[in-house]
Scaffold this active site. Structure first.
Site, mmCIF file in Angstrom:
data_model
loop_
_atom_site.group_PDB
_atom_site.id
_atom_site.type_symbol
_atom_site.label_atom_id
_atom_site.label_comp_id
_atom_site.label_asym_id
_atom_site.label_seq_id
_atom_site.Cartn_x
_atom_site.Cartn_y
_atom_site.Cartn_z
ATOM 1 N N LYS A 22 0.761 -1.134 0.140
ATOM 2 C CA LYS A 22 -0.075 0.035 0.011
ATOM 3 C C LYS A 22 0.770 1.281 0.033
ATOM 4 C CE LYS A 22 -1.860 1.416 3.841
ATOM 5 N NZ LYS A 22 -1.314 2.867 4.149
ATOM 6 N N ASN A 23 1.917 1.163 0.756
ATOM 7 C CA ASN A 23 2.664 2.591 0.906
ATOM 8 C C ASN A 23 3.615 2.668 -0.123
ATOM 9 O OD1 ASN A 23 1.383 3.170 3.258
ATOM 10 N ND2 ASN A 23 3.164 2.709 4.584
ATOM 11 N N CYS A 125 -4.901 12.847 13.294
ATOM 12 C CA CYS A 125 -5.386 11.487 13.048
ATOM 13 C C CYS A 125 -4.991 10.793 14.208
ATOM 14 C CB CYS A 125 -4.611 10.918 11.873
ATOM 15 S SG CYS A 125 -2.987 10.338 12.250
ATOM 16 N N ARG A 130 0.557 14.417 13.567
ATOM 17 C CA ARG A 130 1.278 14.283 12.197
ATOM 18 C C ARG A 130 1.308 15.599 11.304
ATOM 19 N NH1 ARG A 130 -0.864 8.416 10.192
ATOM 20 N NH2 ARG A 130 0.984 8.508 8.563
ATOM 21 N N ASP A 314 4.570 0.700 11.833
ATOM 22 C CA ASP A 314 3.554 0.068 11.236
ATOM 23 C C ASP A 314 3.589 -1.485 11.687
ATOM 24 O OD1 ASP A 314 2.678 2.450 10.116
ATOM 25 O OD2 ASP A 314 3.163 1.843 8.006
ATOM 26 N N ARG A 406 -8.701 -0.675 4.612
ATOM 27 C CA ARG A 406 -7.696 0.427 4.021
ATOM 28 C C ARG A 406 -6.325 -0.328 3.845
ATOM 29 N NH1 ARG A 406 -6.463 4.971 7.807
ATOM 30 N NH2 ARG A 406 -5.312 5.364 5.815
HETATM 31 C C1 UD1 Z 1 4.229 7.026 6.234
HETATM 32 C C2 UD1 Z 1 3.556 5.698 6.163
HETATM 33 C C3 UD1 Z 1 2.917 5.280 7.698
HETATM 34 C C4 UD1 Z 1 4.073 4.946 8.617
HETATM 35 C C5 UD1 Z 1 5.068 6.406 8.540
HETATM 36 C C6 UD1 Z 1 6.427 6.010 9.456
HETATM 37 C C7 UD1 Z 1 2.724 6.000 3.969
HETATM 38 C C8 UD1 Z 1 1.467 6.476 3.000
HETATM 39 N N1 UD1 Z 1 2.288 5.974 5.125
HETATM 40 O O1 UD1 Z 1 3.617 7.972 7.158
HETATM 41 O O2 UD1 Z 1 2.203 4.095 7.172
HETATM 42 O O3 UD1 Z 1 3.512 4.823 9.934
HETATM 43 O O4 UD1 Z 1 5.429 6.768 7.410
HETATM 44 O O5 UD1 Z 1 6.884 5.061 8.986
HETATM 45 O O6 UD1 Z 1 3.893 5.720 3.475
HETATM 46 N N2 UD1 Z 1 6.782 14.684 10.460
HETATM 47 C C9 UD1 Z 1 6.876 15.847 11.038
HETATM 48 N N3 UD1 Z 1 6.693 16.830 9.889
HETATM 49 C C10 UD1 Z 1 6.460 16.342 8.684
HETATM 50 C C11 UD1 Z 1 6.421 15.271 8.546
HETATM 51 C C12 UD1 Z 1 6.405 14.014 9.494
HETATM 52 O O7 UD1 Z 1 6.730 16.450 12.143
HETATM 53 O O8 UD1 Z 1 6.370 17.466 7.998
HETATM 54 C C13 UD1 Z 1 6.838 13.837 11.983
HETATM 55 C C14 UD1 Z 1 5.521 12.905 12.185
HETATM 56 O O9 UD1 Z 1 4.579 13.794 12.919
HETATM 57 C C15 UD1 Z 1 6.227 11.384 12.523
HETATM 58 C C16 UD1 Z 1 7.431 11.462 12.037
HETATM 59 O O10 UD1 Z 1 7.713 12.643 11.494
HETATM 60 O O11 UD1 Z 1 6.264 11.798 14.070
HETATM 61 C C17 UD1 Z 1 7.469 10.586 10.713
HETATM 62 O O12 UD1 Z 1 6.301 10.626 9.914
HETATM 63 P P1 UD1 Z 1 6.258 10.368 8.378
HETATM 64 O O13 UD1 Z 1 7.433 9.398 7.906
HETATM 65 O O14 UD1 Z 1 6.066 11.814 7.568
HETATM 66 O O15 UD1 Z 1 5.006 9.410 8.286
HETATM 67 P P2 UD1 Z 1 4.042 9.256 7.057
HETATM 68 O O16 UD1 Z 1 4.872 9.683 5.831
HETATM 69 O O17 UD1 Z 1 2.900 10.256 7.292
#
Ligand code: UD1
Length: 427
Positions: A22-23, A125, A130, A314, A406
């Site tokens: 999915k990711n 969420c 996030r 995850d 999902r």
């Molecule tokens: C992706 C995955 C999700 C997985 C996560 C961590 C997809 C579609 N989803 O989510 O399944 O659980 O990676 O492996 O691929 N953060 C910030 N600022 C930002 C972006 C992130 O502070 O602009 C923080 C987040 O709050 C979190 C950490 O960074 O604490 C990691 O998040 P991130 O890797 O961005 O998660 P996603 O990409 O949303």
């Protein structure tokens, strides 16, 4: 709303084909916005999130073609063609972004190719706040003008985005993907430091290269991208879902089963395979995938979630379900998301002994879980309840099955083929 009923106590035995990730599928689909050529993606899992991404791309003006006869030999995985030759709408609306945060992946491609994008702010969420500040900061470094108004991100750039030297403060998966996609069409060179190294990021980078992008350092924490004027269509097959595989490995192990997970490798399971082995689970490569067996008791092990190649967040909830019946104590520490223990009260209702202290959970192994009526508020928390239910005495009813839909393709079918007593109760 549909429910799932599971009668626990059956050792899982058989073969489970692992679907496309999915990711990986979600960012790959959004990459179609980078070109007017057709992007043909195979091994796409049939999931609610994939349908949401398809709807999002179509409302932007992308044409989508699904090859109905394209199911692989296992019956899972479809081929889709996406063609963004006629993009007419640059807005990702609240209704779609609200149901799936990964919708934000259209921001980088739309901005890079068309100089404009309007994307609803994802908001909080179930697993934490996030934010997406790092996506925005990086795009601003590349020359984007970004305003937040009325719950939307309004992004513009005069002419083209410009290459920049960007260091992410935190490792962000979709942040890396968004900015990497944008950089393929920027003027000049972009360096992304502290980039995410998840296999799904690598899969996207490999597909972008097939589309004509120039990316060095793929798979490492530093990506160097030389922008090009235009990308072209390509064909790409989505990698296997390592989280789905890890989930079924946990299900096999908790039931004392013997299951072959086809289509994955030990390498892609990485830290999950290592932790499972430490817990006393036999996990070995086969010609077609990985075989998971458990003949002896489970041992409690300590786990800390980390960006790849560390133990994935995850898989945290599934690992916790496994540890509820392990010998001794185990400590699970969540370092990625601040509110990702929503499964704890539900597992406790099934007889698990868990104490949460801040970002760590201490689990003391119980002899036997018991069935109960439970529900969870996110995808991985829900599936951890499925794992617990497979080992519990009696019946478990899991509510809010839409979370599972999902991210798990035909979960009941895959589990019942291995002897699980599982049924969906339609509302
Ligand atoms: C992706 C995955 C999700 C997985 C996560 C961590 C997809 C579609 N989803 O989510 O399944 O659980 O990676 O492996 O691929 N953060 C910030 N600022 C930002 C972006 C992130 O502070 O602009 C923080 C987040 O709050 C979190 C950490 O960074 O604490 C990691 O998040 P991130 O890797 O961005 O998660 P996603 O990409 O949303």
């Amino acid at each position: 709303m549909d429910k799932i009923r599971i009668r626990g106590g059956h050792a899982l035995k058989g073969i489970i084909p692992i679907s496309g990730a999915k990711n990986a599928a979600l960012p790959l689909m959004s990459a179609a916005l980078l070109t007017e050529g057709e992007l043909k993606l195979s091994n796409i899992p049939y999931l609610a999130d994939v349908i949401t991404m398809a709807n999002l791309l179509v409302q932007h003006g992308t044409t989508l073609h699904m090859d109905e006869k394209s199911a692989s030999a296992t019956g899972f995985g479809r081929t889709i063609g996406l063609k963004a030759a006629n993009i007419t709408n640059f807005t990702a609306p609240y209704d779609l972004v609200r149901t799936m945060r990964a919708s934000v992946l259209v921001l980088g491609p739309l901005l890079a190719r068309f100089g404009q994008a309007k994307v609803s702010l994802p908001g909080g969420c179930a697993i934490g706040t996030r934010p997406i500040d790092l996506h925005l900061k990086a795009l601003e470094q590349m020359g984007a003008l970004i305003e937040l108004a009325d719950g939307y991100i309004n992004a513009f750039v005069k002419g083209k985005l410009k290459g920049a030297d960007i260091t992410f403060d935190t490792v962000t998966v979709t942040g890396t993907e968004n900015v990497m996609m944008a950089a393929t069409l920027a003027e000049g060179e972009t360096t992304l430091r502290n980039a995410a190294r998840e296999p799904e990021v690598t899969d996207l980078a490999n597909c972008l290269v097939k589309m004509g992008a120039n990316i060095q350092g793929i798979g490492s924490g530093t990506l160097i991208i030389q922008g090009t004027k235009a990308l072209h269509g390509a064909e790409h097959s989505v990698i296997a879902d390592r989280i789905e595989a890890g989930t079924y490995a946990a299900a096999a192990a908790i039931t004392g089963g013997d299951v072959e997970l086809q289509g994955v490798s030990m390498q892609i399971l990485g830290a999950v395979a290592e932790k499972f082995a430490e817990a006393g689970i036999d996990i070995k490569p086969t010609a077609k995938g990985v075989r998971v067996t458990r003949n002896n008791g489970l041992n409690g092990v300590d786990v800390m979630t980390q960006p790849y190649p560390g133990f994935p967040t995850d898989m945290q909830a599934q690992m916790m379900a496994l540890m509820t019946v392990a010998k001794g104590a185990s400590m699970i520490t969540e370092t990625i998301f601040e509110n990702r223990f929503m499964h704890v009260p539900e597992l406790t209702r099934m007889g698990a002994k868990i104490n949460v202290h801040g970002s760590s959970a201490m689990i003391r192994g119980a002899k036997q879980l018991t069935g109960a009526e439970v529900m969870a508020t996110d995808l991985r928390a829900s599936v951890s309840l499925v794992i617990a239910a497979l080992a519990a005495k009696g019946d478990t009813i899991i509510n809010r099955v839409y979370h599972l839909d999902r991210g798990y393709e035909r979960l009941e079918e895959k589990l019942s083929a291995c002897g699980a007593e599982i049924e969906r109760i339609k509302s």
